[in-house]
Every structure is written in structure tokens, then in C-alpha cells.
Scaffold this motif. Structure first.
Motif, short mmCIF file in Angstrom:
data_model
loop_
_atom_site.label_atom_id
_atom_site.label_comp_id
_atom_site.label_asym_id
_atom_site.label_seq_id
_atom_site.Cartn_x
_atom_site.Cartn_y
_atom_site.Cartn_z
N ALA A 237 -2.74 31.80 -56.25
CA ALA A 237 -3.39 30.91 -57.21
C ALA A 237 -3.98 29.69 -56.52
N THR A 238 -3.29 29.19 -55.48
CA THR A 238 -3.82 28.06 -54.72
C THR A 238 -5.12 28.45 -54.03
N LEU B 193 -1.39 36.85 -71.83
CA LEU B 193 -0.37 37.04 -70.80
C LEU B 193 -1.00 37.11 -69.42
N ARG B 194 -2.09 37.86 -69.31
CA ARG B 194 -2.74 38.02 -68.00
C ARG B 194 -3.27 36.70 -67.46
N VAL B 195 -3.93 35.93 -68.33
CA VAL B 195 -4.50 34.66 -67.88
C VAL B 195 -3.39 33.69 -67.49
N PHE B 196 -2.29 33.70 -68.25
CA PHE B 196 -1.18 32.81 -67.92
C PHE B 196 -0.57 33.19 -66.57
N VAL B 197 -0.45 34.50 -66.30
CA VAL B 197 0.06 34.95 -65.00
C VAL B 197 -0.86 34.51 -63.88
N ILE B 198 -2.18 34.57 -64.12
CA ILE B 198 -3.16 34.18 -63.10
C ILE B 198 -3.07 32.69 -62.79
N TYR B 199 -2.91 31.87 -63.83
CA TYR B 199 -2.97 30.42 -63.63
C TYR B 199 -1.60 29.77 -63.45
N LYS B 200 -0.52 30.39 -63.94
CA LYS B 200 0.81 29.83 -63.78
C LYS B 200 1.80 30.91 -63.32
N PRO B 201 1.55 31.55 -62.18
CA PRO B 201 2.42 32.66 -61.76
C PRO B 201 3.84 32.24 -61.44
N ILE C 167 -10.68 29.54 -72.98
CA ILE C 167 -9.94 28.37 -73.46
C ILE C 167 -8.72 28.12 -72.58
N ILE C 168 -7.96 29.17 -72.30
CA ILE C 168 -6.76 29.01 -71.47
C ILE C 168 -7.16 28.55 -70.07
N GLN C 169 -8.20 29.17 -69.52
CA GLN C 169 -8.66 28.79 -68.19
C GLN C 169 -9.11 27.34 -68.15
N ALA C 170 -9.89 26.93 -69.16
CA ALA C 170 -10.38 25.55 -69.21
C ALA C 170 -9.23 24.56 -69.38
N GLY C 171 -8.27 24.91 -70.24
CA GLY C 171 -7.13 24.03 -70.45
C GLY C 171 -6.29 23.87 -69.20
N GLN C 172 -6.03 24.99 -68.51
CA GLN C 172 -5.25 24.94 -67.29
C GLN C 172 -5.99 24.25 -66.15
N SER C 173 -7.34 24.18 -66.26
CA SER C 173 -8.16 23.51 -65.25
C SER C 173 -8.47 22.07 -65.63
N ASN C 174 -7.80 21.58 -66.68
CA ASN C 174 -7.93 20.18 -67.12
C ASN C 174 -9.33 19.83 -67.61
N MET C 175 -10.04 20.80 -68.16
CA MET C 175 -11.29 20.47 -68.84
C MET C 175 -10.96 19.94 -70.24
N ARG C 176 -11.85 19.13 -70.75
CA ARG C 176 -11.63 18.53 -72.07
C ARG C 176 -12.21 19.45 -73.15
N ILE C 177 -11.33 19.92 -74.03
CA ILE C 177 -11.73 20.84 -75.10
C ILE C 177 -11.36 20.23 -76.44
#
Length: 314
Positions: free
Chosen positions: A293-294, A223-231, A181-191
């Protein structure tokens, strides 16, 4: 249009037949509906029960690899089998199979990439009071981290479009529910979430062995996913706290120095220097993490293109 319903399983011989009996053989909008079981290293006859009950595809791990690995194995298998939409559900018959059209309809209509079934948690009798509160709290935390409006983040009852499935990556072996869910949301997928029904409890949850353990693992996952996607945002936040503390300590020393009484406050200078150095280090970690992340985003795009090519050949 092909729909594949996948079920990750670990020693589910006693409940699998009940869950399969609830699944539809036909769903509106699809010309083909198939079932797929992921046997995650079961030591009972889960695979045999699946075949006896008309499962079209059985994929087996030689050893137990965890729920998240089983989920991703199923996603890969469904894509190779040509699924246009994938529905994931549980082998313990927790979710009502008749509600599958509620999940698939928004995907077919093009209104969502992922649809998650929201359980009536407050009315679920076998959930304790504390578990209900923690479920609501966890879903709130995931909504904040993912920038979505998911009502029931831990729900495994979900429909995923083919394109979204090719973009999903799971790093945590414990569970896929929060991370995807976090990954999809941060990747702008529609959930989106849709209300679904649940069935009577057939067995205790194997994922939630204890409330404290589940909370710790869930928080670590978020926490881990947030660090991966928004470090950069993560490390800059904590870096700013340390830098601010250092500036306050430095200002304190200067105040006493200007009052001709700075001699006994040298510890403020040391504390100021340590905090500012720590703040700068954290900020630099954020910059490095942002660069990584880029590169990860570029690799995800390459992986998506490779999957398109691979599945076109299949």
C-alpha cells in the motif's frame, strides 16, 4: 473556467435525448460548458442520438467494458479537454439537470473536492421498501469505510474537481460509485453531499438486476477497497481474533494440566497452535499488504505528477 458534463451510456438511444434536454448550456461560474458522452460499446444508435442533440464530444468503446471503465474513460477525456470541473450524470434522466449548480458551487468555492448529489430515497416511489433500506445500509457502510458523511453513496450524480479527478483510480469493473468514495475518503479528499431532485423512472436499473446480486457485489467492492487501502488494520483485526482464540485454548489446556488432568485435552494444544499460527500469518499478510500500500501511494503521487505534466502540454 470549463465545465464538462459527462454521461456514460450503454444502449441509451431511447432515453438519452430526454436526459440531454435537461442539461444546462450555461452554469454560473463557468465560461464554457460542454457535454461528453462515453458510448460503452452500444449496439444501438446512442452515439448518433448524442451528436444530433448537440453533444460536443463522443468517446466510444469498441466493446462493452462496464460502467466503471466508462466512467474512467470519461474522466481521462475530460482532463485532456481541459475541464476544471467534471459533472457525472446518468443517461436515463434519473437526476434533475437543473441541480448541477448545486454540485459545482462548493467545488468552485474551494469547499470540496467531490460533491455527491443525495437523492430523496425515502420519497422515491419506484424504489421498493427493501431497496430503500439497503440503500441506507450501503451508504452507512461506505461512510464507515471512507470516514466521510456521504448521504447517498450509490448516487452517480457528482461533481469532481480537476485535481481530484487526476487522483481517482477505479479497480472494480462493476461500478465506480462506492469505490471512488472510499478511495477519496482514505486519501483525505474533501467530500460533501448536497440534496438533489430526481425525475420519474424511465426504465429499470441495469446495474441492479437483482437485490441480492447488488448487495453481494457492493459488499465485495467495499471489502476489496478497504483491503487495498487499509491492509494492516484489516488483517491485524482477523489475526487478533485467531490469536485470542489460540490463547484461550492454550490457557484451557494449562488449567487442566495444573489440575493434573491435561492428558485428555491434547486437542486444545493442537487448536491453540493452529490458531496462533493462523493469527501470525494474517498479521504478516497485513504487514506485507501495508508495504504494498505504501508503494501504491508513491505510485499514485508519481502518476499525479505525470498527469500534471501531460495535461500542461495539452
Amino acid at each position: 473556467m470549463k465545465l464538462i458534463i459527462q454521461i456514460p451510456c450503454l444502449n441509451e438511444a431511447e432515453t438519452l435525448a430526454i436526459a440531454l434536454a435537461e442539461l444546462p448550456r450555461e452554469v454560473e461560474g463557468f465560461s464554457t460548458v460542454e457535454w461528453l458522452i462515453i458510448d460503452d460499446g452500444s449496439t444501438d444508435n446512442t452515439a448518433e442520438v448524442a451528436r444530433r442533440n448537440g453533444v460536443h464530444h463522443v468517446v466510444r468503446h469498441p466493446v462493452n467494458r462496464g460502467l466503471a471503465e466508462a466512467f474512467m474513460t470519461g474522466i481521462d477525456a475530460c482532463l485532456k479537454l481541459g475541464a476544471n470541473v467534471i459533472v457525472n450524470t446518468d443517461a436515463d434522466n434519473q437526476y434533475n439537470g437543473a441541480d448541477i449548480p448545486k454540485l459545482t458551487t462548493p467545488v468552485l468555492a474551494g469547499d470540496a473536492d467531490i460533491v455527491i448529489g443525495a437523492r430523496p430515497i425515502s420519497e422515491t416511489e419506484h424504489f421498493s421498501w427493501i431497496k430503500k433500506k439497503l440503500q441506507h445500509l450501503g451508504s452507512w457502510a461506505v461512510r464507515v469505510a471512507s470516514r466521510t458523511e456521504v448521504a447517498d453513496a450509490p448516487s452517480g450524480f457528482r461533481a469532481i474537481s480537476r485535481e481530484a479527478a487526476m487522483r481517482l483510480n477505479v479497480f472494480n469493473a462493476y461500478t465506480y460509485t462506492l469505490e471512488t468514495i472510499i478511495q477519496a475518503g482514505q486519501s483525505n479528499m474533501r467530500i460533501i453531499s448536497v440534496p438533489i431532485r430526481t425525475n420519474a423512472d424511465l426504465r429499470p436499473s441495469r446495474l441492479v438486476k437483482s437485490i441480492s446480486s447488488y448487495v453481494q457485489r457492493s459488499l465485495a467492492t467495499i471489502l476489496r477497497v478497504f483491503v487495498i487501502y487499509k491492509p494492516l488494520k484489516f488483517f491485524a483485526f482477523f489475526g487478533a481474533i485467531f490469536t485470542f482464540a489460540g490463547v484461550i485454548a492454550g490457557a484451557r489446556f494449562l488449567w487442566y494440566l495444573l489440575e493434573d488432568n491435561g492428558e485428555g485435552h491434547i486437542q486444545s494444544v493442537i487448536f491453540c497452535a493452529l490458531c496462533i499460527i493462523a493469527g501470525l500469518l494474517l498479521f504478516m499478510m497485513g504487514v506485507i499488504g501495508d508495504l504494498i500500500a505504501t508503494n501504491r501511494k508513491l505510485l499514485e503521487r508519481i502518476n499525479l505528477r505525470l498527469q500534471h505534466i501531460e495535461h500542461q502540454r495539452d
